[in-house]
Design a protein around this motif. Structure first.
Motif, PDB file in Angstrom:
ATOM      1  N   MET A   7     -39.782  80.741 -71.365  1.00 15.30           N
ATOM      2  CA  MET A   7     -39.213  79.901 -70.317  1.00 15.30           C
ATOM      3  C   MET A   7     -39.050  80.667 -69.016  1.00 15.30           C
ATOM      4  O   MET A   7     -38.720  81.838 -69.016  1.00 15.30           O
ATOM      5  CB  MET A   7     -37.834  79.401 -70.740  1.00 15.30           C
ATOM      6  CG  MET A   7     -37.916  78.470 -71.912  1.00 15.30           C
ATOM      7  SD  MET A   7     -36.289  77.881 -72.370  1.00 15.30           S
ATOM      8  CE  MET A   7     -36.410  78.050 -74.140  1.00 15.30           C
ATOM      9  N   ASN A   8     -39.243  79.971 -67.949  1.00 18.21           N
ATOM     10  CA  ASN A   8     -39.000  80.545 -66.643  1.00 18.21           C
ATOM     11  C   ASN A   8     -38.372  79.507 -65.728  1.00 18.21           C
ATOM     12  O   ASN A   8     -38.818  78.387 -65.664  1.00 18.21           O
ATOM     13  CB  ASN A   8     -40.308  81.007 -66.000  1.00 18.21           C
ATOM     14  CG  ASN A   8     -40.782  82.308 -66.605  1.00 18.21           C
ATOM     15  OD1 ASN A   8     -40.129  83.327 -66.444  1.00 18.21           O
ATOM     16  ND2 ASN A   8     -41.885  82.264 -67.318  1.00 18.21           N
ATOM     17  N   THR A   9     -37.333  79.908 -65.049  1.00 15.43           N
ATOM     18  CA  THR A   9     -36.802  79.047 -64.007  1.00 15.43           C
ATOM     19  C   THR A   9     -36.567  79.905 -62.788  1.00 15.43           C
ATOM     20  O   THR A   9     -36.188  81.067 -62.903  1.00 15.43           O
ATOM     21  CB  THR A   9     -35.444  78.418 -64.376  1.00 15.43           C
ATOM     22  OG1 THR A   9     -34.502  79.465 -64.579  1.00 15.43           O
ATOM     23  CG2 THR A   9     -35.556  77.546 -65.596  1.00 15.43           C
ATOM     24  N   ASP A  19     -34.909  73.380 -57.973  1.00 18.93           N
ATOM     25  CA  ASP A  19     -35.158  73.816 -59.342  1.00 18.93           C
ATOM     26  C   ASP A  19     -34.015  73.486 -60.278  1.00 18.93           C
ATOM     27  O   ASP A  19     -34.086  73.787 -61.462  1.00 18.93           O
ATOM     28  CB  ASP A  19     -35.417  75.324 -59.352  1.00 18.93           C
ATOM     29  CG  ASP A  19     -36.708  75.653 -58.625  1.00 18.93           C
ATOM     30  OD1 ASP A  19     -37.681  74.923 -58.833  1.00 18.93           O
ATOM     31  OD2 ASP A  19     -36.724  76.624 -57.851  1.00 18.93           O
ATOM     32  N   TRP A  22     -33.185  70.123 -63.732  1.00 18.35           N
ATOM     33  CA  TRP A  22     -32.930  70.148 -65.183  1.00 18.35           C
ATOM     34  C   TRP A  22     -31.443  70.228 -65.487  1.00 18.35           C
ATOM     35  O   TRP A  22     -30.986  69.700 -66.513  1.00 18.35           O
ATOM     36  CB  TRP A  22     -33.683  71.310 -65.841  1.00 18.35           C
ATOM     37  CG  TRP A  22     -33.181  72.682 -65.455  1.00 18.35           C
ATOM     38  CD1 TRP A  22     -33.471  73.373 -64.313  1.00 18.35           C
ATOM     39  CD2 TRP A  22     -32.290  73.502 -66.202  1.00 18.35           C
ATOM     40  NE1 TRP A  22     -32.819  74.579 -64.302  1.00 18.35           N
ATOM     41  CE2 TRP A  22     -32.089  74.696 -65.453  1.00 18.35           C
ATOM     42  CE3 TRP A  22     -31.646  73.361 -67.432  1.00 18.35           C
ATOM     43  CZ2 TRP A  22     -31.266  75.731 -65.898  1.00 18.35           C
ATOM     44  CZ3 TRP A  22     -30.827  74.390 -67.875  1.00 18.35           C
ATOM     45  CH2 TRP A  22     -30.643  75.555 -67.111  1.00 18.35           C
ATOM     46  N   VAL A  61     -30.018  80.332 -69.701  1.00 25.70           N
ATOM     47  CA  VAL A  61     -31.463  80.248 -69.451  1.00 25.70           C
ATOM     48  C   VAL A  61     -31.949  81.498 -68.712  1.00 25.70           C
ATOM     49  O   VAL A  61     -33.007  82.055 -69.018  1.00 25.70           O
ATOM     50  CB  VAL A  61     -31.794  78.968 -68.664  1.00 25.70           C
ATOM     51  CG1 VAL A  61     -33.188  79.044 -68.057  1.00 25.70           C
ATOM     52  CG2 VAL A  61     -31.685  77.760 -69.587  1.00 25.70           C
ATOM     53  N   LEU A  92     -34.274  75.856 -76.526  1.00 28.37           N
ATOM     54  CA  LEU A  92     -33.164  75.082 -75.984  1.00 28.37           C
ATOM     55  C   LEU A  92     -33.582  73.618 -75.974  1.00 28.37           C
ATOM     56  O   LEU A  92     -34.675  73.280 -75.513  1.00 28.37           O
ATOM     57  CB  LEU A  92     -32.886  75.573 -74.559  1.00 28.37           C
ATOM     58  CG  LEU A  92     -31.677  75.053 -73.819  1.00 28.37           C
ATOM     59  CD1 LEU A  92     -30.383  75.429 -74.529  1.00 28.37           C
ATOM     60  CD2 LEU A  92     -31.667  75.605 -72.397  1.00 28.37           C
ATOM     61  N   ARG A  93     -32.701  72.764 -76.492  1.00 25.47           N
ATOM     62  CA  ARG A  93     -33.015  71.332 -76.532  1.00 25.47           C
ATOM     63  C   ARG A  93     -31.853  70.508 -75.982  1.00 25.47           C
ATOM     64  O   ARG A  93     -30.712  70.952 -75.985  1.00 25.47           O
ATOM     65  CB  ARG A  93     -33.342  70.898 -77.957  1.00 25.47           C
ATOM     66  CG  ARG A  93     -34.646  71.526 -78.465  1.00 25.47           C
ATOM     67  CD  ARG A  93     -35.254  70.698 -79.546  1.00 25.47           C
ATOM     68  NE  ARG A  93     -36.532  71.224 -79.975  1.00 25.47           N
ATOM     69  CZ  ARG A  93     -37.512  70.484 -80.487  1.00 25.47           C
ATOM     70  NH1 ARG A  93     -37.344  69.171 -80.625  1.00 25.47           N
ATOM     71  NH2 ARG A  93     -38.654  71.017 -80.875  1.00 25.47           N
ATOM     72  N   LEU A  94     -32.194  69.300 -75.572  1.00 31.03           N
ATOM     73  CA  LEU A  94     -31.214  68.357 -75.028  1.00 31.03           C
ATOM     74  C   LEU A  94     -31.390  67.044 -75.783  1.00 31.03           C
ATOM     75  O   LEU A  94     -32.514  66.647 -76.102  1.00 31.03           O
ATOM     76  CB  LEU A  94     -31.493  68.155 -73.538  1.00 31.03           C
ATOM     77  CG  LEU A  94     -30.537  67.276 -72.740  1.00 31.03           C
ATOM     78  CD1 LEU A  94     -29.156  67.906 -72.632  1.00 31.03           C
ATOM     79  CD2 LEU A  94     -31.115  67.023 -71.330  1.00 31.03           C
ATOM     80  N   ASP A  95     -30.291  66.355 -76.058  1.00 31.48           N
ATOM     81  CA  ASP A  95     -30.442  65.126 -76.838  1.00 31.48           C
ATOM     82  C   ASP A  95     -30.751  63.920 -75.942  1.00 31.48           C
ATOM     83  O   ASP A  95     -30.840  64.043 -74.718  1.00 31.48           O
ATOM     84  CB  ASP A  95     -29.221  64.886 -77.746  1.00 31.48           C
ATOM     85  CG  ASP A  95     -28.025  64.335 -77.010  1.00 31.48           C
ATOM     86  OD1 ASP A  95     -27.998  64.379 -75.764  1.00 31.48           O
ATOM     87  OD2 ASP A  95     -27.088  63.868 -77.677  1.00 31.48           O
ATOM     88  N   ASP A  97     -29.210  61.314 -74.947  1.00 27.13           N
ATOM     89  CA  ASP A  97     -28.240  60.913 -73.927  1.00 27.13           C
ATOM     90  C   ASP A  97     -27.948  62.027 -72.931  1.00 27.13           C
ATOM     91  O   ASP A  97     -27.208  61.817 -71.969  1.00 27.13           O
ATOM     92  CB  ASP A  97     -26.916  60.495 -74.579  1.00 27.13           C
ATOM     93  CG  ASP A  97     -27.085  59.315 -75.501  1.00 27.13           C
ATOM     94  OD1 ASP A  97     -27.887  58.417 -75.169  1.00 27.13           O
ATOM     95  OD2 ASP A  97     -26.423  59.281 -76.551  1.00 27.13           O
ATOM     96  N   ASP A  99     -26.159  64.580 -73.390  1.00 24.20           N
ATOM     97  CA  ASP A  99     -24.774  65.065 -73.414  1.00 24.20           C
ATOM     98  C   ASP A  99     -24.473  66.048 -74.544  1.00 24.20           C
ATOM     99  O   ASP A  99     -23.303  66.355 -74.791  1.00 24.20           O
ATOM    100  CB  ASP A  99     -23.786  63.893 -73.417  1.00 24.20           C
ATOM    101  CG  ASP A  99     -23.942  62.980 -74.607  1.00 24.20           C
ATOM    102  OD1 ASP A  99     -24.817  63.249 -75.457  1.00 24.20           O
ATOM    103  OD2 ASP A  99     -23.193  61.991 -74.696  1.00 24.20           O
TER     104      ASP A  99
END
Lengths: 145, 145
Positions: A7-9, A19, A22, A61, A92-95, A97, A99
């Motif tokens: 990953m890169n941000t 940026d 997210w 991150v 890394l994951r996000l659901d 919704d 939240d």
């Protein structure tokens, strides 16, 4: 994460920059927090649940190490800062919704819980009671000196 | 859970009875809720996170099926009541602080998410963005008729 090479941000910690889209996609609660689940990358065991604010997630991150927000202490909590039990973030994951955040991690020392156990979920419901079903691997007094 | 033959409680839904000590050990938040993680018993994938109140947790134990509290609808949410995507609870755990519940479940239909995906955690952080990395297995319109 940076350390995993996946990953890169740019400027993950600068709110307001383009940026940070997210970070804006996360549904922060009224206190500016989301629950974060740490799951062991190898084996899939759930280690712990803590909270993150925007800064904690951005730093997670940026560094590839789990950083939470300690509600009791009211400050960033770089997991392992006292115990050495650092969590290296592999994914890394996000659901749906937005939240809840899920971190797949490698747990340094094999101990995530402040009680000295592998996982915080060491109480199992059996016969109408919560039974402790996982051993203390290391005396907490020797972890937090 | 009853259906798994592993758990028995008398009067799980009657607050105040002596058998409710296990419910009192849960650290309910100011709204009387705790987050509940549903993890697939086989394979360990995390399916979803929802909320439970005391009644939802008691009914989950009594029936062996996951019951949550829908904050948006302000009522008990018997998972699968509309979709048929019932969760059979194989194991129930509580974390060290007593403020998060973990359910190990069998997911009926292989779909936990209202988007028609296996898991709600279908967005993975990649190159500074949340990328959808899991397919829709069934059109939500055909799930919720």
């Amino acid at each position: 994460m940076r350390s995993a090479g996946a990953m890169n941000t740019a400027n993950p910690g600068n709110p307001g920059s383009p940026d940070d889209a997210w970070l804006d996609q996360v549904s922060w609660d009224a206190d500016g927090l989301v629950p974060a689940i740490a799951q062991e990358a190898s084996g899939g065991r759930i280690l712990m649940v803590a909270w993150m604010n925007r800064e904690a997630l951005a730093e997670t991150v940026a560094t590839g190490r789990a950083v939470y927000w300690s509600r009791s202490r009211g400050r960033l909590w770089r997991k392992g800062e006292e115990s050495g039990h650092v969590q290296t973030v592999r994914e890394l994951r996000l659901d749906c919704d937005g939240d809840v955040v899920l971190l797949k991690v490698d747990q340094q020392g094999g101990i995530a819980c402040h009680t000295g156990r592998h996982s915080c979920f060491f109480q199992r419901f059996e016969n109408g009671r919560w039974e402790v079903v996982e051993p203390v691997l290391k005396d907490p007094e020797s972890i937090y000196r």
